[in-house]
Design a protein around this motif. Sequence first.
Motif, PDB file in Angstrom:
ATOM      1  N   SER A 296       0.570  -1.208   0.450  1.00  8.27           N
ATOM      2  CA  SER A 296       0.331  -0.191  -0.317  1.00  8.27           C
ATOM      3  C   SER A 296      -0.067   1.211  -0.029  1.00  8.27           C
ATOM      4  CB  SER A 296      -0.965   0.234   1.178  1.00  8.27           C
ATOM      5  OG  SER A 296      -1.798  -1.112   1.311  1.00  8.27           O
ATOM      6  N   GLY A 297       2.268   1.267  -0.525  1.00  2.00           N
ATOM      7  CA  GLY A 297       2.869   2.125  -0.194  1.00  2.00           C
ATOM      8  C   GLY A 297       3.401   2.389   0.915  1.00  2.00           C
ATOM      9  N   ILE A 298       3.358   2.336   1.754  1.00  2.00           N
ATOM     10  CA  ILE A 298       3.741   2.337   3.528  1.00  2.00           C
ATOM     11  C   ILE A 298       5.286   3.087   3.231  1.00  2.00           C
ATOM     12  CG2 ILE A 298       4.184   2.050   5.785  1.00  2.00           C
ATOM     13  CD1 ILE A 298       0.895   2.698   4.765  1.00  2.00           C
ATOM     14  N   PHE A 299       5.643   1.992   2.758  1.00  2.00           N
ATOM     15  CA  PHE A 299       7.453   2.445   2.937  1.00  2.00           C
ATOM     16  C   PHE A 299       8.049   3.125   1.775  1.00  2.00           C
ATOM     17  CE2 PHE A 299       6.793  -0.904   5.847  1.00  2.00           C
ATOM     18  CZ  PHE A 299       6.897  -0.312   7.372  1.00  2.00           C
ATOM     19  N   PHE A 300       7.100   2.630   1.135  1.00  2.00           N
ATOM     20  CA  PHE A 300       8.020   3.252  -0.549  1.00  2.00           C
ATOM     21  C   PHE A 300       7.079   3.362  -0.667  1.00  2.00           C
ATOM     22  CE2 PHE A 300      11.227   0.658   0.880  1.00  2.00           C
ATOM     23  CZ  PHE A 300      11.742   1.547   0.700  1.00  2.00           C
ATOM     24  N   PRO A 301       6.655   3.921  -2.852  1.00  2.00           N
ATOM     25  CA  PRO A 301       5.692   4.358  -3.301  1.00  2.00           C
ATOM     26  C   PRO A 301       5.112   3.412  -4.107  1.00  2.00           C
ATOM     27  CG  PRO A 301       7.464   6.003  -3.733  1.00  2.00           C
ATOM     28  CD  PRO A 301       7.815   5.168  -3.068  1.00  2.00           C
ATOM     29  N   VAL A 302       3.481   3.557  -4.437  1.00  2.00           N
ATOM     30  CA  VAL A 302       3.406   2.122  -4.767  1.00  2.00           C
ATOM     31  C   VAL A 302       4.457   2.185  -6.131  1.00  2.00           C
ATOM     32  CG1 VAL A 302       1.303   1.791  -5.811  1.00  2.00           C
ATOM     33  CG2 VAL A 302       1.093   2.750  -3.743  1.00  2.00           C
ATOM     34  N   GLU A 303       3.962   3.563  -7.128  1.00  2.00           N
ATOM     35  CA  GLU A 303       4.811   3.367  -8.458  1.00  2.00           C
ATOM     36  C   GLU A 303       6.058   2.030  -8.515  1.00  2.00           C
ATOM     37  OE1 GLU A 303       3.800   6.001  -6.522  1.00  2.00           O
ATOM     38  OE2 GLU A 303       2.254   6.236  -7.666  1.00  2.00           O
ATOM     39  N   THR A 304       6.739   2.476  -7.506  1.00  2.00           N
ATOM     40  CA  THR A 304       8.223   1.271  -7.192  1.00  2.00           C
ATOM     41  C   THR A 304       7.629   0.875  -7.702  1.00  2.00           C
ATOM     42  OG1 THR A 304       8.441   1.594  -5.009  1.00  2.00           O
ATOM     43  CG2 THR A 304       9.480   3.478  -6.501  1.00  2.00           C
ATOM     44  N   MET A 305       6.987  -0.440  -6.940  1.00  2.00           N
ATOM     45  CA  MET A 305       6.230  -1.714  -7.558  1.00  2.00           C
ATOM     46  C   MET A 305       5.843  -2.066  -8.484  1.00  2.00           C
ATOM     47  SD  MET A 305       3.935  -2.542  -4.230  1.00  2.00           S
ATOM     48  CE  MET A 305       2.803  -2.194  -5.249  1.00  2.00           C
ATOM     49  N   PRO A 306       6.302  -3.638  -8.900  1.00  2.00           N
ATOM     50  CA  PRO A 306       6.459  -4.038 -10.110  1.00  2.00           C
ATOM     51  C   PRO A 306       5.223  -3.854 -10.665  1.00  2.00           C
ATOM     52  CG  PRO A 306       7.204  -5.934  -8.776  1.00  2.00           C
ATOM     53  CD  PRO A 306       6.949  -4.189  -7.971  1.00  2.00           C
ATOM     54  N   GLU A 307       4.829  -3.314 -12.228  1.00  2.00           N
ATOM     55  CA  GLU A 307       3.439  -3.212 -12.806  1.00  2.00           C
ATOM     56  C   GLU A 307       2.767  -4.083 -12.055  1.00  2.00           C
ATOM     57  OE1 GLU A 307       2.338  -0.723 -14.650  1.00  2.00           O
ATOM     58  OE2 GLU A 307       4.785   0.218 -15.202  1.00  2.00           O
ATOM     59  N   TRP A 308       2.646  -5.530 -12.490  1.00  7.66           N
ATOM     60  CA  TRP A 308       1.648  -6.153 -12.030  1.00  7.66           C
ATOM     61  C   TRP A 308       1.308  -6.330 -10.769  1.00  7.66           C
ATOM     62  CZ3 TRP A 308       2.579  -9.844  -8.357  1.00  7.66           C
ATOM     63  CH2 TRP A 308       3.798  -9.792  -7.990  1.00  7.66           C
ATOM     64  N   LEU A 309       1.846  -5.818  -9.956  1.00 15.20           N
ATOM     65  CA  LEU A 309       0.848  -5.414  -8.299  1.00 15.20           C
ATOM     66  C   LEU A 309       0.477  -4.504  -8.426  1.00 15.20           C
ATOM     67  CD1 LEU A 309       4.114  -7.283  -6.274  1.00 15.20           C
ATOM     68  CD2 LEU A 309       1.353  -7.796  -6.218  1.00 15.20           C
ATOM     69  N   GLN A 310       0.691  -3.750  -9.621  1.00 18.15           N
ATOM     70  CA  GLN A 310      -0.035  -1.596  -8.535  1.00 18.15           C
ATOM     71  C   GLN A 310      -1.170  -2.086  -9.186  1.00 18.15           C
ATOM     72  OE1 GLN A 310       1.681   1.015 -10.891  1.00 18.15           O
ATOM     73  NE2 GLN A 310       3.854   0.618  -9.830  1.00 18.15           N
ATOM     74  N   PRO A 311      -2.355  -2.867  -9.107  1.00 17.75           N
ATOM     75  CA  PRO A 311      -3.807  -3.345  -9.353  1.00 17.75           C
ATOM     76  C   PRO A 311      -3.778  -3.243  -8.230  1.00 17.75           C
ATOM     77  CG  PRO A 311      -2.415  -4.241 -11.697  1.00 17.75           C
ATOM     78  CD  PRO A 311      -1.434  -3.332 -10.649  1.00 17.75           C
ATOM     79  N   VAL A 312      -2.835  -4.065  -7.502  1.00 19.39           N
ATOM     80  CA  VAL A 312      -3.808  -4.822  -5.581  1.00 19.39           C
ATOM     81  C   VAL A 312      -3.111  -3.861  -5.594  1.00 19.39           C
ATOM     82  CG1 VAL A 312      -2.935  -6.368  -4.624  1.00 19.39           C
ATOM     83  CG2 VAL A 312      -2.239  -6.934  -7.154  1.00 19.39           C
ATOM     84  N   SER A 313      -2.725  -2.825  -5.389  1.00 14.73           N
ATOM     85  CA  SER A 313      -2.676  -1.660  -4.335  1.00 14.73           C
ATOM     86  C   SER A 313      -3.677  -0.884  -4.759  1.00 14.73           C
ATOM     87  CB  SER A 313      -0.325  -0.965  -4.807  1.00 14.73           C
ATOM     88  OG  SER A 313       0.059  -2.024  -4.682  1.00 14.73           O
ATOM     89  N   ASN A 314      -4.292  -0.656  -5.431  1.00 12.80           N
ATOM     90  CA  ASN A 314      -5.241   0.244  -6.319  1.00 12.80           C
ATOM     91  C   ASN A 314      -6.096  -0.008  -5.441  1.00 12.80           C
ATOM     92  OD1 ASN A 314      -3.199   1.573  -7.235  1.00 12.80           O
ATOM     93  ND2 ASN A 314      -3.384   0.896  -9.314  1.00 12.80           N
ATOM     94  N   ILE A 315      -6.278  -1.091  -5.299  1.00 10.90           N
ATOM     95  CA  ILE A 315      -7.996  -1.980  -4.406  1.00 10.90           C
ATOM     96  C   ILE A 315      -7.609  -1.782  -2.895  1.00 10.90           C
ATOM     97  CG2 ILE A 315      -9.128  -2.966  -6.332  1.00 10.90           C
ATOM     98  CD1 ILE A 315      -8.194  -5.647  -4.746  1.00 10.90           C
ATOM     99  N   LEU A 316      -6.755  -1.684  -2.211  1.00 10.45           N
ATOM    100  CA  LEU A 316      -6.215  -1.793  -1.644  1.00 10.45           C
ATOM    101  C   LEU A 316      -6.656  -0.979  -0.582  1.00 10.45           C
ATOM    102  CD1 LEU A 316      -3.018  -4.314  -0.819  1.00 10.45           C
ATOM    103  CD2 LEU A 316      -5.678  -4.869  -0.435  1.00 10.45           C
ATOM    104  N   PRO A 317      -7.254  -0.696   0.785  1.00 12.42           N
ATOM    105  CA  PRO A 317      -8.006   0.431   0.953  1.00 12.42           C
ATOM    106  C   PRO A 317      -6.871   1.627   2.076  1.00 12.42           C
ATOM    107  CG  PRO A 317      -8.646  -1.404   3.220  1.00 12.42           C
ATOM    108  CD  PRO A 317      -8.662  -1.957   1.438  1.00 12.42           C
ATOM    109  N   LEU A 318      -6.003   0.321   1.932  1.00 16.44           N
ATOM    110  CA  LEU A 318      -4.897   1.117   3.413  1.00 16.44           C
ATOM    111  C   LEU A 318      -3.770   2.084   2.230  1.00 16.44           C
ATOM    112  CD1 LEU A 318      -2.924   1.618   5.515  1.00 16.44           C
ATOM    113  CD2 LEU A 318      -1.637  -0.925   5.174  1.00 16.44           C
TER     114      LEU A 318
END
Lengths: 371, 309
Positions: A296-318
């Motif tokens: 959820s981009g707590i320690f590092f921005p969501v953008e630094t995560m692998p592309e395929w994981l980002q949609p997961v981040s984008n539905i998490l409430p955190l």
Amino acid sequence: MNNLKQFKQMFLAQLKLTLREKQAWFWGIFFPVILMVIFMTIFGGGSNDDFSTKVVIVNGSANETSAMMASQLQQIPIIEVADPVSEEKAKVLVKEKEVDAAIVLPESAQATSIKLIVNKENEQSVSTQVVAGVLSQFIQQANLQAVGATPTFQQQFETVSSGSSELEYRDFLLTGMIALSIAQGGLFGMVDLVDMRRKGLIKRLRMTPAKMGIFGLSDMVMRLLFSTIQIILLSLIGVFVFGANLFINFPSLLLVFLIGALAFNGIGYFISSFSNTNEAYMGAANIVSFLMMFLSGIFFPVETMPEWLQPVSNILPLTYFADGLRDSMVYHTSILATPFWIGFGNMLLWGGIAFIIGSLLYKRQSIVSTR
Amino acid sequence: MNILEVRNLKKSFGSIQAVKDISFSVSEGEIFTIIGPNGAGKTTILEMIEGLVPPDHGEIQFGEYNWNKHAVTIKRKIGVQPQSSAMFDLLTPEENLNLFATFYEKARPTEEILQLVNLTEHRKNQVKKLSGGQRQRLAIGLAMISDPDIVFLDEPTTGLDPQARRNVWEIILELKKLGKTTILTTHYMEEAEKLSDRVCIVDQGLVVTLDSPSALIEKLTNEREVRLSFLGGEKASQDAEHFANALDSVTRTEREGASLKLWTIKPEDLLFDLFKFTKDKDYQVEQVSIREMSLEDVFIAYTGKEWRD
Ligand SMILES: Nc1ncnc2c1ncn2[C@@H]1O[C@H](COP(=O)(O)OP(=O)(O)OP(=O)(O)O)[C@@H](O)[C@H]1O
Ligand SMILES: [Mg+2]
């Protein structure tokens, strides 16, 4: 009148219970503070950048695009840009670990590729992740510009690349830590409910004419109070010890805080509805918390995560809670801004659905299995 | 006057018929004890009466009130000490009592309850630091805080040492003096005999028998067991057995070495004749006793099962 008296007494009891629960203080206050201090000192740095990564730029043929990128890279605090070299030289430097990565800028104003060269051994390292993240941001921005960037994106672009640089990661981490602690407070806190049910306390209260609604309310108010302490304490440490810059929009913050805290308590409530032991509850809460913590981009921005994981981040409430806190505490975003409402929607949906399913589960199993 | 009436209660959990068919009534001011072995259904019966578990079948009537129509009224009239004494472990007895007091419109003063259950000394210690007996007494105190007319105590003395158990007995007798109606469950026959006005023995979800302890024992049988042992050894007890067998009042005898057991419907006559015989023969009797019948014998007589605490 009598309700008010009951609420007061129940709240007082909750207050005492919380004050005497050492676990709550450890995990709710002490642990987040320690975690934040550790992350801040490793990555947020004092004036000397403790976390920095050395890169070289390969600027084969200087052009408009490459010049712009080179100047922007230079502004990023955690990236130390060495003098431009040739691509062959850069590869050698990377191989010998003289630098963490080499960035090969576009060869012409029209070229569309940016190459990142990293050492295979370091592929998973934090430095690589950060550089890759930053770079992917650039590419994204460049792409947007190419098709005519929208103003919202433009703004984001500026906050990333321009500006007060060094303060940013601290602010980012501070608000992330606050979001994480409040979320965990909600996720883990509802273990009390399992405990009360297991010990037969809920049953005991139901034998009295006590109003369970008031009991729930006093419990919730106590939890919000606890989260308020978390937010204040972490902010104070962030600002005074690590020099974070906060620019708070209070109405926004209040709303984000309330909705976020309620949503995560809702999820905790849901977990409690199917956990028959404290251990089962903690197991489930840990899995949820662990997943969210890193996605959820707590320690590092969501953008630094692998592309395929980002949609997961984008539905998490955190993700939305952290973003909401950043917007309201760092960027002073007004309550009226659209991204806010997307976040609220997401959190309300999660919290609401979790709460409703939880309530149904509680009703269905009723007293029989609560012995 | 009946303060509580229970008719044809039934309850199953899946395939287990925990309560098969239970009826009884309790009159005002009495101590009514439900006794039975583990799993007999005692707790389930109480929880149905307390409104926690809906019965599959049957009626529960508190005077003119019932759970369907007068739930809040009944909750104000009853005080409950559940089998697992549930309370806030991180609060002190005083704080627990104060908190529970706010649930009711009128409550007895906390100090009074602390005194009643003998916890004044420990009123400021967190509950988690109390001993089992002290916890149990607090649980009874919590049941008393609303000054209820009817008190339900589910195994108030299980797991307590003899001293603590006696303390709880005193509290229960104190409640009776205050005019309260007490319904309690126990595993201890001795306790039921000592405290109760009436005892309801349950086994496997059914009422085995119900009456005052003394009536139950009297009803049981008028045969008594007399035990003797002789200093003169085997010979003396053999002769005595022979003599006793010839008497009309003796129904059965049993001998083991120098000790002798005799069953009779007229223990006084038997002893009179027997001592005359031993005096004549100059046998020396070392010990004599007439065994008291207890509720245990009642249980054995009705169920054919051994009683285990
Ligand atoms: N919630 C439940 N779910 C399934 N079975 C239950 C439940 N409650 C009670 N039982 C079963 O019903 C039977 C009666 O249980 P109950 O607790 O009423 O007995 P008890 O007489 O109070 O026993 P004890 O002396 O051990 O307290 C037992 O066989 C028990 O296993
Ligand atoms: Mg029981």
